[in-house]
Design a protein around this motif. Structure first.
Motif, PDB file in Angstrom:
ATOM      1  N   LEU A  25       0.534  -1.245   0.027  1.00 13.37           N
ATOM      2  CA  LEU A  25      -0.206   0.002  -0.063  1.00 13.37           C
ATOM      3  C   LEU A  25       0.243   1.326  -0.069  1.00 13.37           C
ATOM      4  O   LEU A  25       0.862   2.532  -0.493  1.00 13.37           O
ATOM      5  CB  LEU A  25      -1.406  -0.200   0.776  1.00 13.37           C
ATOM      6  N   GLY A  26       2.050   0.921   0.337  1.00  6.15           N
ATOM      7  CA  GLY A  26       2.901   2.222   0.468  1.00  6.15           C
ATOM      8  C   GLY A  26       2.790   3.161   1.277  1.00  6.15           C
ATOM      9  O   GLY A  26       2.834   4.521   1.822  1.00  6.15           O
ATOM     10  N   CYS A  27       1.886   3.071   2.631  1.00  4.90           N
ATOM     11  CA  CYS A  27       1.689   3.384   3.553  1.00  4.90           C
ATOM     12  C   CYS A  27       2.649   3.106   5.125  1.00  4.90           C
ATOM     13  O   CYS A  27       3.192   2.624   4.980  1.00  4.90           O
ATOM     14  CB  CYS A  27       0.674   3.347   3.927  1.00  4.90           C
ATOM     15  N   PRO A  28       2.510   4.046   6.080  1.00  3.23           N
ATOM     16  CA  PRO A  28       3.184   3.964   7.349  1.00  3.23           C
ATOM     17  C   PRO A  28       2.123   2.148   8.358  1.00  3.23           C
ATOM     18  O   PRO A  28       1.283   1.719   7.539  1.00  3.23           O
ATOM     19  CB  PRO A  28       2.912   5.015   7.560  1.00  3.23           C
ATOM     20  N   LEU A  29       3.349   1.506   8.778  1.00  2.22           N
ATOM     21  CA  LEU A  29       3.150   0.640   9.760  1.00  2.22           C
ATOM     22  C   LEU A  29       3.472   1.267  11.412  1.00  2.22           C
ATOM     23  O   LEU A  29       4.625   1.541  11.467  1.00  2.22           O
ATOM     24  CB  LEU A  29       3.755  -0.177   9.394  1.00  2.22           C
ATOM     25  N   LEU A  30       2.233   0.228  12.430  1.00  2.00           N
ATOM     26  CA  LEU A  30       2.185   0.599  13.359  1.00  2.00           C
ATOM     27  C   LEU A  30       2.145  -1.056  14.103  1.00  2.00           C
ATOM     28  O   LEU A  30       1.313  -1.602  14.588  1.00  2.00           O
ATOM     29  CB  LEU A  30       1.533   2.176  13.913  1.00  2.00           C
ATOM     30  N   ASP A  31       3.715  -1.283  14.907  1.00  5.19           N
ATOM     31  CA  ASP A  31       3.825  -2.654  15.614  1.00  5.19           C
ATOM     32  C   ASP A  31       3.101  -1.905  17.443  1.00  5.19           C
ATOM     33  O   ASP A  31       4.841  -1.703  17.435  1.00  5.19           O
ATOM     34  CB  ASP A  31       5.191  -2.326  15.431  1.00  5.19           C
TER      35      ASP A  31
END
Length: 164
Positions: A25-31
């Motif tokens: 998606l080319g988007c940020p990820l939050l773990d």
């Protein structure tokens, strides 16, 4: 706009799927591990609820599309109202244990591969208790989140097709 929340037991493949979805998606990820625990604490210490809530609020409002992954139902409840899709990874305890045994070193969680390996027995016991626990990390809590969500949702009972 794609706002995806991925959750399940430890070792279910959340991080792997979340990284693939974020990349596609080319988007940020939050773990959620990164905002649930105090960084650099000698012993694992949960961050204050206010600090975690603030971090989730900031993240969900920081981009049009994003991916969040974790096992913390209390934190997931804050993100899910903003989600367009949720994915419940539920491949079974045996698969989760095997995944935990094979996972590469996670430097954001452990100071060294040896420290991670020293925690493996505890992690496997934790994974085995998933369906018996009644806390925010439990199957019961995850099932409640999944069943209550009224938009696009998927439950994956196998790691075989975990791509974007």
């Amino acid at each position: 706009m794609h706002r995806v929340v991925i959750f399940g037991n430890s070792g279910s493949g959340k991080s792997t799927l979340a990284m693939a979805r974020s990349a596609s998606l080319g988007c940020p990820l939050l773990d959620l591990d990164t905002i649930a625990w105090e960084a650099g604490a000698e012993t694992p210490t949960r961050r204050s609820p206010e600090a975690s809530r603030s971090a989730i609020h900031d993240f969900v409002h920081s981009a049009e599309s994003w991916v969040i992954e974790g096992c913390y139902a209390d934190l997931l409840e804050l993100a899910i109202p903003h989600a367009t899709e949720i994915v419940f990874l539920n491949p079974g305890t045996k698969t989760c244990i095997e995944n935990a045994r094979q996972r590469p070193w996670e430097p954001h969680k452990y100071a060294s591969p040896a420290a991670q390996d020293a925690n493996l027995a505890m992690l496997i016991a934790w994974i085995r208790d998933y369906e018996q626990r009644v806390d925010e990390f439990s199957y019961t809590a995850h099932r409640r989140l999944f069943d209550g969500f009224q938009r696009r949702k998927r439950e994956l009972q196998s790691n075989a097709r975990q791509t974007g």
